[in-house]
Each structure stands twice: as C-alpha cells, then as structure tokens.
Design a protein around this motif. Structure first.
Motif, PDB file in Angstrom:
ATOM      1  N   TYR A 414       1.347   3.124  11.324  1.00 59.56           N
ATOM      2  CA  TYR A 414       0.280   2.510  12.114  1.00 59.56           C
ATOM      3  C   TYR A 414       0.138   3.220  13.459  1.00 59.56           C
ATOM      4  O   TYR A 414      -0.986   3.529  13.906  1.00 59.56           O
ATOM      5  CB  TYR A 414       0.578   1.031  12.332  1.00 59.56           C
ATOM      6  CG  TYR A 414      -0.357   0.372  13.336  1.00 59.56           C
ATOM      7  CD1 TYR A 414      -1.603  -0.111  12.938  1.00 59.56           C
ATOM      8  CD2 TYR A 414      -0.001   0.256  14.671  1.00 59.56           C
ATOM      9  CE1 TYR A 414      -2.470  -0.690  13.864  1.00 59.56           C
ATOM     10  CE2 TYR A 414      -0.858  -0.324  15.600  1.00 59.56           C
ATOM     11  CZ  TYR A 414      -2.084  -0.794  15.199  1.00 59.56           C
ATOM     12  OH  TYR A 414      -2.942  -1.362  16.111  1.00 59.56           O
ATOM     13  N   GLU A 418      -2.601   5.534  10.875  1.00 61.88           N
ATOM     14  CA  GLU A 418      -2.844   5.379   9.446  1.00 61.88           C
ATOM     15  C   GLU A 418      -3.171   3.929   9.079  1.00 61.88           C
ATOM     16  O   GLU A 418      -2.752   2.986   9.757  1.00 61.88           O
ATOM     17  CB  GLU A 418      -1.606   5.831   8.668  1.00 61.88           C
ATOM     18  CG  GLU A 418      -1.247   7.294   8.877  1.00 61.88           C
ATOM     19  CD  GLU A 418       0.025   7.684   8.138  1.00 61.88           C
ATOM     20  OE1 GLU A 418       0.374   6.987   7.140  1.00 61.88           O
ATOM     21  OE2 GLU A 418       0.686   8.653   8.556  1.00 61.88           O
ATOM     22  N   THR A 419      -3.904   3.773   7.996  1.00 66.37           N
ATOM     23  CA  THR A 419      -4.131   2.457   7.397  1.00 66.37           C
ATOM     24  C   THR A 419      -2.870   2.049   6.641  1.00 66.37           C
ATOM     25  O   THR A 419      -2.198   2.891   6.033  1.00 66.37           O
ATOM     26  CB  THR A 419      -5.331   2.531   6.427  1.00 66.37           C
ATOM     27  OG1 THR A 419      -6.512   2.790   7.192  1.00 66.37           O
ATOM     28  CG2 THR A 419      -5.509   1.235   5.651  1.00 66.37           C
ATOM     29  N   GLN A 421      -0.778  -1.083   4.103  1.00 68.24           N
ATOM     30  CA  GLN A 421      -0.920  -2.201   3.159  1.00 68.24           C
ATOM     31  C   GLN A 421       0.040  -3.323   3.531  1.00 68.24           C
ATOM     32  O   GLN A 421       1.180  -3.066   3.932  1.00 68.24           O
ATOM     33  CB  GLN A 421      -0.616  -1.740   1.738  1.00 68.24           C
ATOM     34  CG  GLN A 421      -1.580  -0.690   1.187  1.00 68.24           C
ATOM     35  CD  GLN A 421      -2.990  -1.234   1.035  1.00 68.24           C
ATOM     36  OE1 GLN A 421      -3.939  -0.637   1.523  1.00 68.24           O
ATOM     37  NE2 GLN A 421      -3.126  -2.372   0.365  1.00 68.24           N
ATOM     38  N   GLY A 446      -5.722  -4.522  14.373  1.00 63.22           N
ATOM     39  CA  GLY A 446      -6.069  -4.061  13.046  1.00 63.22           C
ATOM     40  C   GLY A 446      -7.092  -5.011  12.455  1.00 63.22           C
ATOM     41  O   GLY A 446      -7.273  -6.128  12.940  1.00 63.22           O
ATOM     42  N   THR A 452      -5.429  -4.758   3.055  1.00 63.99           N
ATOM     43  CA  THR A 452      -5.400  -3.446   3.706  1.00 63.99           C
ATOM     44  C   THR A 452      -5.720  -3.639   5.181  1.00 63.99           C
ATOM     45  O   THR A 452      -6.763  -4.207   5.523  1.00 63.99           O
ATOM     46  CB  THR A 452      -6.429  -2.495   3.075  1.00 63.99           C
ATOM     47  OG1 THR A 452      -6.088  -2.279   1.698  1.00 63.99           O
ATOM     48  CG2 THR A 452      -6.447  -1.153   3.804  1.00 63.99           C
ATOM     49  N   LYS A 454      -6.926  -2.100   8.295  1.00 57.33           N
ATOM     50  CA  LYS A 454      -7.606  -0.934   8.849  1.00 57.33           C
ATOM     51  C   LYS A 454      -7.129  -0.708  10.278  1.00 57.33           C
ATOM     52  O   LYS A 454      -7.076  -1.629  11.076  1.00 57.33           O
ATOM     53  CB  LYS A 454      -9.121  -1.139   8.805  1.00 57.33           C
ATOM     54  CG  LYS A 454      -9.674  -1.208   7.388  1.00 57.33           C
ATOM     55  CD  LYS A 454     -11.194  -1.288   7.393  1.00 57.33           C
ATOM     56  CE  LYS A 454     -11.753  -1.274   5.978  1.00 57.33           C
ATOM     57  NZ  LYS A 454     -13.234  -1.350   5.975  1.00 57.33           N
ATOM     58  N   ASN A 455      -6.819   0.540  10.575  1.00 56.08           N
ATOM     59  CA  ASN A 455      -6.160   0.871  11.837  1.00 56.08           C
ATOM     60  C   ASN A 455      -7.163   0.915  12.987  1.00 56.08           C
ATOM     61  O   ASN A 455      -8.163   1.631  12.939  1.00 56.08           O
ATOM     62  CB  ASN A 455      -5.467   2.230  11.711  1.00 56.08           C
ATOM     63  CG  ASN A 455      -4.459   2.469  12.808  1.00 56.08           C
ATOM     64  OD1 ASN A 455      -4.793   2.458  13.981  1.00 56.08           O
ATOM     65  ND2 ASN A 455      -3.210   2.692  12.421  1.00 56.08           N
TER      66      ASN A 455
END
Length: 464
Positions: A414, A418-419, A421, A446, A452, A454-455
């Motif tokens: 993160y 990065e994205t 899970q 986020g 998921t 998202k960053n």
C-alpha cells in the motif's frame, strides 16, 4: 578518526581545561540514535509495549528513547503513521524544556525540518496555535510535511524573514523557541561534513545573526511569556554572549532555571558578561551525556499579558458543505476540531480546497505562508476527496477503517502505491472510503470495491 580544526581544539582546550581529553575521547565513541514518541497519537508506555525495536529510555526526555544502530525505524509502518520522529537525543531537549501548555500561542522561529516544532505541536494537543517558520522555502516544505505526518491540526507554517514576522506578530506569542542557526560544533561527530564550513570568523558572523534573531523574538513575546534560546554549538560567542546581549539590551527579560538532570552543566559567566545569572543556562557536553553538544537558556519577560485573541472564523459555501457532509457521513465521521461535532466554524474553503483552521485567530497582515491549519481535501465536481494530512490527523475519531497488523506485507505494498486485497473479515463496510491502518494508526485513504482496496496514497508520499 575525525580531523578537528586546530583553532577549534585550541579554544576547546582553553574552555575545558582538565576535561579536554575526555571531550576529545568522546569523538571516538559511536554516535547515539534517538526517536521521540508523538504523544498526539500514542503514549510512550504504549509505544514501548508495541515497539519492535531495541529501546532504552532517554532519562531527561519523557517521550524519548535511544535505539540501536541495528534497528531501522524509518522503514517501519509506524514511521509512516507518524508515531515518532527520529532525532539526535540532545536535540530533543530544547522543545522539552519550553513550558508549552495546551491553548498557548507558540512560535518556532527557525523551525525546519521540524524536529522541535513537531514536539511543540504535540504538546498543544490541537489547542491554541503553533506558528512554525523557516526562511528557506524548500526547508519550510519539509517542515510542513513533518507536521502533517504528526497529525498537527493547529499549525500556521510560514517562510518569512524574521523582521517580517516581528512586524506581523508584535507581543503575540506566549512561548517562543529560537533554535538559532549556528556553527554546529556539537554535530561534528554526527556529521563531520559540518567541519568544512566552520571557521572562527564564521562563529562571529553567526553571533551577530543570533543577536538579531533574539531581538526579533523578544519583540514578538508577550509580557509574562517564555523564550527558549538554543544552539548545537560550544562557541561562547554564540551562547553565553548572546544571552548576555539579551539581558543587557532588554532588561525586562530574566533568566529562569531549567530542570536539572545528571550530566547537565551550567553556563559559564566568564564566557559572557560575568553575571552569575548565566549559570542558569545549560550546556550538554558529549563527554558527560549520551548525545552530541547543545546549549539552552530559558528567559521570561516581565509583566502580565493584556493580549486579547479571538476564536477563528471559517467560511464554507452551502454547496461545499453539502459535499463534505456527505463524505463525513459515508465514513462515519461525527467529530472534528476538538468538539463532539464537526467544527464548521473553523472550516474554510479556498479555491476548491478545504481547511480546518487553528482555533485561535491570527493578527491581521500579510505573510508568506504554506499552510494555515489542517488541509482536509478538495472540493471536486459532485464530490469531496480527502487529503493525506486529513488521514494522519484522524487518530481517535470513529471513522471507517481497514486495520492490518503492522507486519502485514500488504501495508508495504500500500505504501508503495499498490492496490491490495482484503478478506471479508477485514472489511467493516462493503464499499466506499476508509482509512488503511497499521493496527490502530492511520496510514492513508483507500476506496473499497468488492474487497479490493483502491490505493489513494499520494504519489509524493509513496515509498520506493
């Protein structure tokens, strides 16, 4: 082996006498590494329980710890969460000795990169105001970043020459820290490159600058206020001589005793104007304590302050407020600004950007400032997007959060942008904005979609 200038060693031999060899031997000792806990976010006791580092208490700093050279605290998620500041142990002392209380009006006149300002801001606990200034714009930007990392919501960050500051803030501040630019003799062991810029003439030039800065600081201090003067050098012309100048030029200024700790040494009257009052100054010597060199003096201005200040007053248009209310509701945020509700009287929207202003108003006048209060986020078309500083200031509030162990490799991903899970158990909501946290401590925003995250960690903050 550090090669010290002959003029420096000759002067130190005259100053220290039979202690000189112990002083020289201290340059062979390994340097000390320190971290100072951010008490806005965690107590020293709790941090010690959670810490993965080998820590040893710094006796004279309530929230300071030595750490091992084998540790790498700058690489840990706790650092990105703003739980501590990495600082040489003796450099922690000036901010610890200025008697700041929540609600004070405080100035750090030469504040970059923020080691002392972050401590002053933490001790204000979001009340009052911290004006943090540095004449260098690039250094002021680094100062702002560190205050944001610490979650300070009541700071006014400026990049002004001290003369302009003095004209803007006459007798305004109750507490002032002047950690003056100096020849840095106390940093020779930590950073030998400082030796290259040293000369006897340079110490005299700096002494003149320091006296001017001190005069500006005195003019900004209200009656009954405290001024803490400090340097990281040994040169008497930058220390006792400057304090002698203050006492002689401004008779309303009086020296105050500083806390006594084992290893602290008094100032030397013979290195100033001969007044025994100079013994109230404190010197930290590297051969007497675990740290580098420092000098401090605490002075109080006679009288009682009649300075009146008013509460700040923000301004939010109806459309922006509606978008912000919708966002606050979506993340379950119910309080902001030291109240049990949203302090709308302190929120201001300027050019599409929303800020939580400090609770105390500033004198009228122009100033070259980088930030007034806490940057909350941006008003976009039909939505509000929260900022990174807002995320870091939200510890303690009930906000939607996705919490992972600090050792979880997804946190590192993160922080690189990065994205990631999440499992169903890690998702308190099915979708929407929230804070990614290392345990209880926010790292950034986020946006969750189907497990998921998202960053939303800003590019300028990401780790490489």
């Amino acid at each position: 082996m550090i090669h010290l200038p002959l003029e420096f060693t000759s002067r130190m031999k005259d100053m220290l006498g039979n202690q000189y060899q112990d002083f020289i031997n201290s340059y062979e000792n390994p340097r000390c590494f320190g971290l100072r806990v951010n008490t806005l976010k965690i107590s020293p006791e709790e941090f010690l329980e959670r810490s993965p580092f080998s820590l040893r208490k710094i006796p004279w700093i309530p929230n300071g710890f030595f750490y091992s050279s084998q540790d790498h605290p700058a690489r840990h998620p706790y650092y990105q969460a703003g739980l501590y500041y990495l600082q040489e142990p003796s450099a922690m002392t000036p901010a610890a000795c200025l008697p700041v209380e929540p609600g004070d009006r405080v100035l750090d006149l030469c504040a970059a990169p923020g080691g002392k300002a972050t401590e002053l801001g933490a001790r204000l606990k979001g009340q009052g105001i911290l004006v943090a200034n540095d004449i260098s714009l690039s250094r002021a930007r680094a100062l702002l970043r560190n205050l944001e990392l610490f979650g300070c919501s009541n700071s006014f960050v400026t990049s002004e020459v001290p003369a302009h500051m003095a004209s803007r803030f006459p007798e305004y501040f109750q507490k002032i820290l002047l950690d003056a630019p100096c020849s840095g003799e106390g940093m020779f062991r930590k950073d030998p490159s400082v030796i290259d810029t040293w000369s006897p003439a340079r110490t005299q030039e700096l002494s003149a600058i320091q006296k001017d800065l001190a005069a500006r600081a005195v003019s900004m201090l209200c009656a009954g206020g405290y001024l803490l003067y400090s340097t990281c050098t040994f040169a008497p012309c930058e220390n006792e001589e400057v304090i002698s100048y203050i006492l002689e030029t401004f008779p309303e200024m009086k020296l105050v005793d500083l806390p006594a700790y084992e290893g602290f040494s008094p100032g030397n009257p013979l290195w100033g104007n001969g007044s025994q009052e100079l013994r109230k100054c404190v010197r930290i010597w590297p051969h007497k304590m675990d740290g580098e060199g420092h000098f401090m003096a605490l002075l109080k201005k006679d009288g009682l302050s009649s300075q009146e200040v008013t509460a700040t007053q923000g301004k939010v248009d109806a459309a922006s407020r509606k978008l912000m209310e919708e966002f606050f509701s979506s993340v379950s945020l119910k309080s902001l600004g030291m109240t049990d509700a949203i302090a709308w009287n302190r929120i201001e929207v300027r050019s599409g950007k929303a800020f939580l202003l400090p609770p105390v108003s500033l004198p009228r006048g122009k100033a070259n400032f980088l930030r007034n209060g806490l940057y909350l986020g941006d008003i976009k078309k039909n939505r509000f997007e929260p900022s990174q500083p807002f995320a870091l200031a939200l510890l303690g509030q009930s906000v939607t959060r996705f919490s992972l162990p600090s050792s979880d490799e997804r946190i590192s991903r993160y922080l690189r942008g990065e994205t990631i899970q999440l499992s169903p158990e890690e998702c308190p909501v099915s979708k929407g904005w929230g804070l990614l946290c290392a345990e209880d401590f926010p790292l950034g925003w986020g946006k969750l979609v189907n497990q998921t995250l998202k960053n939303k960690y800003p590019a300028g903050w990401r780790l490489s």
